[in-house]
Design a protein around this motif. Structure first.
Motif, PDB file in Angstrom:
ATOM      1  N   ASP A 119      -5.269 -13.421 -14.564  1.00 37.02           N
ATOM      2  CA  ASP A 119      -4.159 -12.598 -15.065  1.00 37.02           C
ATOM      3  C   ASP A 119      -4.619 -11.165 -15.303  1.00 37.02           C
ATOM      4  O   ASP A 119      -3.880 -10.202 -15.022  1.00 37.02           O
ATOM      5  CB  ASP A 119      -3.601 -13.170 -16.364  1.00 37.02           C
ATOM      6  N   LEU A 120      -5.825 -11.006 -15.848  1.00 38.57           N
ATOM      7  CA  LEU A 120      -6.330  -9.664 -16.126  1.00 38.57           C
ATOM      8  C   LEU A 120      -6.577  -8.885 -14.835  1.00 38.57           C
ATOM      9  O   LEU A 120      -6.182  -7.714 -14.717  1.00 38.57           O
ATOM     10  CB  LEU A 120      -7.618  -9.748 -16.949  1.00 38.57           C
ATOM     11  N   LEU A 121      -7.217  -9.535 -13.873  1.00 39.09           N
ATOM     12  CA  LEU A 121      -7.447  -8.873 -12.584  1.00 39.09           C
ATOM     13  C   LEU A 121      -6.122  -8.464 -11.945  1.00 39.09           C
ATOM     14  O   LEU A 121      -5.998  -7.343 -11.413  1.00 39.09           O
ATOM     15  CB  LEU A 121      -8.220  -9.797 -11.641  1.00 39.09           C
ATOM     16  N   ASP A 122      -5.141  -9.352 -11.994  1.00 38.24           N
ATOM     17  CA  ASP A 122      -3.835  -9.055 -11.399  1.00 38.24           C
ATOM     18  C   ASP A 122      -3.147  -7.900 -12.126  1.00 38.24           C
ATOM     19  O   ASP A 122      -2.525  -7.034 -11.483  1.00 38.24           O
ATOM     20  CB  ASP A 122      -2.935 -10.293 -11.446  1.00 38.24           C
ATOM     21  N   ALA A 123      -3.242  -7.882 -13.460  1.00 40.36           N
ATOM     22  CA  ALA A 123      -2.605  -6.809 -14.226  1.00 40.36           C
ATOM     23  C   ALA A 123      -3.194  -5.455 -13.864  1.00 40.36           C
ATOM     24  O   ALA A 123      -2.464  -4.471 -13.672  1.00 40.36           O
ATOM     25  CB  ALA A 123      -2.756  -7.073 -15.721  1.00 40.36           C
ATOM     26  N   ILE A 124      -4.516  -5.408 -13.745  1.00 40.25           N
ATOM     27  CA  ILE A 124      -5.169  -4.130 -13.429  1.00 40.25           C
ATOM     28  C   ILE A 124      -4.819  -3.674 -12.012  1.00 40.25           C
ATOM     29  O   ILE A 124      -4.411  -2.532 -11.790  1.00 40.25           O
ATOM     30  CB  ILE A 124      -6.695  -4.252 -13.592  1.00 40.25           C
ATOM     31  N   THR A 125      -4.964  -4.571 -11.052  1.00 41.21           N
ATOM     32  CA  THR A 125      -4.797  -4.158  -9.657  1.00 41.21           C
ATOM     33  C   THR A 125      -3.338  -4.018  -9.238  1.00 41.21           C
ATOM     34  O   THR A 125      -3.014  -3.193  -8.373  1.00 41.21           O
ATOM     35  CB  THR A 125      -5.517  -5.147  -8.712  1.00 41.21           C
ATOM     36  N   HIS A 126      -2.439  -4.809  -9.844  1.00 43.88           N
ATOM     37  CA  HIS A 126      -1.032  -4.765  -9.442  1.00 43.88           C
ATOM     38  C   HIS A 126      -0.178  -3.848 -10.308  1.00 43.88           C
ATOM     39  O   HIS A 126       0.877  -3.379  -9.859  1.00 43.88           O
ATOM     40  CB  HIS A 126      -0.422  -6.172  -9.478  1.00 43.88           C
ATOM     41  N   LYS A 127      -0.611  -3.604 -11.564  1.00 47.79           N
ATOM     42  CA  LYS A 127       0.212  -2.796 -12.468  1.00 47.79           C
ATOM     43  C   LYS A 127      -0.392  -1.434 -12.790  1.00 47.79           C
ATOM     44  O   LYS A 127       0.352  -0.459 -12.973  1.00 47.79           O
ATOM     45  CB  LYS A 127       0.477  -3.567 -13.771  1.00 47.79           C
ATOM     46  N   LEU A 128      -1.712  -1.359 -12.881  1.00 45.91           N
ATOM     47  CA  LEU A 128      -2.335  -0.084 -13.246  1.00 45.91           C
ATOM     48  C   LEU A 128      -2.706   0.751 -12.023  1.00 45.91           C
ATOM     49  O   LEU A 128      -2.387   1.945 -11.971  1.00 45.91           O
ATOM     50  CB  LEU A 128      -3.566  -0.318 -14.126  1.00 45.91           C
ATOM     51  N   TRP A 129      -3.373   0.165 -11.062  1.00 50.99           N
ATOM     52  CA  TRP A 129      -3.788   0.959  -9.896  1.00 50.99           C
ATOM     53  C   TRP A 129      -2.626   1.669  -9.207  1.00 50.99           C
ATOM     54  O   TRP A 129      -2.776   2.835  -8.793  1.00 50.99           O
ATOM     55  CB  TRP A 129      -4.520   0.093  -8.886  1.00 50.99           C
ATOM     56  N   PRO A 130      -1.450   1.047  -9.064  1.00 45.64           N
ATOM     57  CA  PRO A 130      -0.349   1.750  -8.393  1.00 45.64           C
ATOM     58  C   PRO A 130       0.137   3.006  -9.129  1.00 45.64           C
ATOM     59  O   PRO A 130       0.840   3.828  -8.520  1.00 45.64           O
ATOM     60  CB  PRO A 130       0.762   0.690  -8.336  1.00 45.64           C
ATOM     61  N   LEU A 131      -0.217   3.174 -10.401  1.00 43.70           N
ATOM     62  CA  LEU A 131       0.202   4.369 -11.135  1.00 43.70           C
ATOM     63  C   LEU A 131      -0.465   5.626 -10.588  1.00 43.70           C
ATOM     64  O   LEU A 131       0.052   6.724 -10.761  1.00 43.70           O
ATOM     65  CB  LEU A 131      -0.118   4.217 -12.628  1.00 43.70           C
ATOM     66  N   GLY A 132      -1.626   5.478  -9.942  1.00 43.85           N
ATOM     67  CA  GLY A 132      -2.285   6.637  -9.347  1.00 43.85           C
ATOM     68  C   GLY A 132      -3.729   6.784  -9.794  1.00 43.85           C
ATOM     69  O   GLY A 132      -4.087   6.462 -10.937  1.00 43.85           O
ATOM     70  N   GLU A 133      -4.565   7.273  -8.895  1.00 37.27           N
ATOM     71  CA  GLU A 133      -5.984   7.433  -9.198  1.00 37.27           C
ATOM     72  C   GLU A 133      -6.258   8.564 -10.177  1.00 37.27           C
ATOM     73  O   GLU A 133      -7.326   8.640 -10.773  1.00 37.27           O
ATOM     74  CB  GLU A 133      -6.783   7.651  -7.904  1.00 37.27           C
ATOM     75  N   ASP A 134      -5.284   9.447 -10.355  1.00 39.02           N
ATOM     76  CA  ASP A 134      -5.494  10.609 -11.225  1.00 39.02           C
ATOM     77  C   ASP A 134      -5.216  10.305 -12.695  1.00 39.02           C
ATOM     78  O   ASP A 134      -5.313  11.204 -13.539  1.00 39.02           O
ATOM     79  CB  ASP A 134      -4.598  11.773 -10.778  1.00 39.02           C
ATOM     80  N   ILE A 135      -4.903   9.052 -13.026  1.00 38.68           N
ATOM     81  CA  ILE A 135      -4.586   8.716 -14.411  1.00 38.68           C
ATOM     82  C   ILE A 135      -5.855   8.699 -15.249  1.00 38.68           C
ATOM     83  O   ILE A 135      -6.796   7.947 -14.970  1.00 38.68           O
ATOM     84  CB  ILE A 135      -3.894   7.342 -14.519  1.00 38.68           C
ATOM     85  N   THR A 136      -5.884   9.515 -16.306  1.00 37.03           N
ATOM     86  CA  THR A 136      -6.953   9.454 -17.298  1.00 37.03           C
ATOM     87  C   THR A 136      -6.569   8.420 -18.343  1.00 37.03           C
ATOM     88  O   THR A 136      -5.415   8.376 -18.781  1.00 37.03           O
ATOM     89  CB  THR A 136      -7.138  10.828 -17.971  1.00 37.03           C
ATOM     90  N   PHE A 137      -7.541   7.588 -18.752  1.00 36.04           N
ATOM     91  CA  PHE A 137      -7.204   6.571 -19.742  1.00 36.04           C
ATOM     92  C   PHE A 137      -8.220   6.517 -20.875  1.00 36.04           C
ATOM     93  O   PHE A 137      -9.408   6.768 -20.675  1.00 36.04           O
ATOM     94  CB  PHE A 137      -7.054   5.190 -19.095  1.00 36.04           C
TER      95      PHE A 137
END
Length: 224
Positions: free
Chosen positions: A178-196
């Motif tokens: 679930d964690l891997l899916d959340a990161i790759t499917h929900k966070l990565w599509p937001l863009g590589e320029d996102i600072t977190f």
């Protein structure tokens, strides 16, 4: 003649709390001076002093998930200052109900609370004139949420993702896939320029983690 850079709509300060050095974040709207504390897990005197030093008007408390270092004293602070608590997702009721017991276990002050608003994927929260998107990212805990401010290309991700690592999934109700899916499917599509801002350790960007993170980087995930 040089031009003055425009004031960003959102500013943030990182205030590590508890012996676990959890990154509590103070975020505020520069247009209105309204502010929120995200994950005020403890060290409340220090947090209140930093709010006063910043000269901002604390409006609410936001919580990414129910672990004690992130929200052990959120209810205490909310009650003292008369502030609402928003978050996490209700799937973390399990963890919040354990805060008293976990406090004794980890020698951290913890007090059970009921958020004023449970959050769901797709919700928004406001801080002054800022609107942050709520992204449900289970895995570390079942009810973990991420707060994303699209205009600033900025996210507060709690214990989902760190510089060079990801959240633990060996706690009760954790789920690695679930964690891997959340990161790759929900966070990565937001863009590589996102600072977190992560829940622990230094700030990074999604792009940096896609290049170098040994758990969810493109190479680790088999992405060409």
């Amino acid at each position: 003649m040089s031009q003055t850079a425009p004031t960003p709509p959102l500013k943030a300060a990182i205030l590590p709390v508890t012996p676990l050095q959890q990154n509590c974040s103070l975020i505020w709207c520069t247009a209105t001076n309204k502010a929120a504390l995200v994950d005020p897990g403890g060290d409340l005197d220090m947090l209140k002093a930093n709010v006063a030093k910043a000269g901002v008007d604390l409006q609410k408390i936001l919580v990414t998930h129910g672990h004690i270092d992130h929200c052990g004293e959120a209810g205490v602070l909310a009650k003292e200052l008369g502030l609402p608590i928003e978050g996490p997702h209700e799937a973390d009721r399990f963890w919040i109900s354990r805060l008293d017991d976990d406090g004794r276990k980890y020698s951290i002050n913890g007090q059970v609370f009921e958020p004023d608003r449970w959050l769901q994927d797709g919700d928004t929260v406001t801080v002054g004139e800022l609107t942050l998107q709520v992204i449900h990212c289970p895995g570390h805990t079942p009810g973990h949420v991420v707060f994303f401010h699209e205009p600033s290309r900025f996210a507060i991700v709690g214990d989902v993702l760190f510089q060079g690592s990801i959240g633990r999934t060996d706690f009760p109700m954790g789920n690695h896939q679930d964690l891997l899916d959340a990161i790759t499917h929900k966070l990565w599509p937001l863009g590589e320029d996102i600072t977190f801002i992560p829940g622990h350790g230094p700030v990074s960007t999604f792009g940096q983690e896609r290049k170098t993170n040994p758990f969810v980087g493109d190479h680790a995930m088999g992405v060409a």
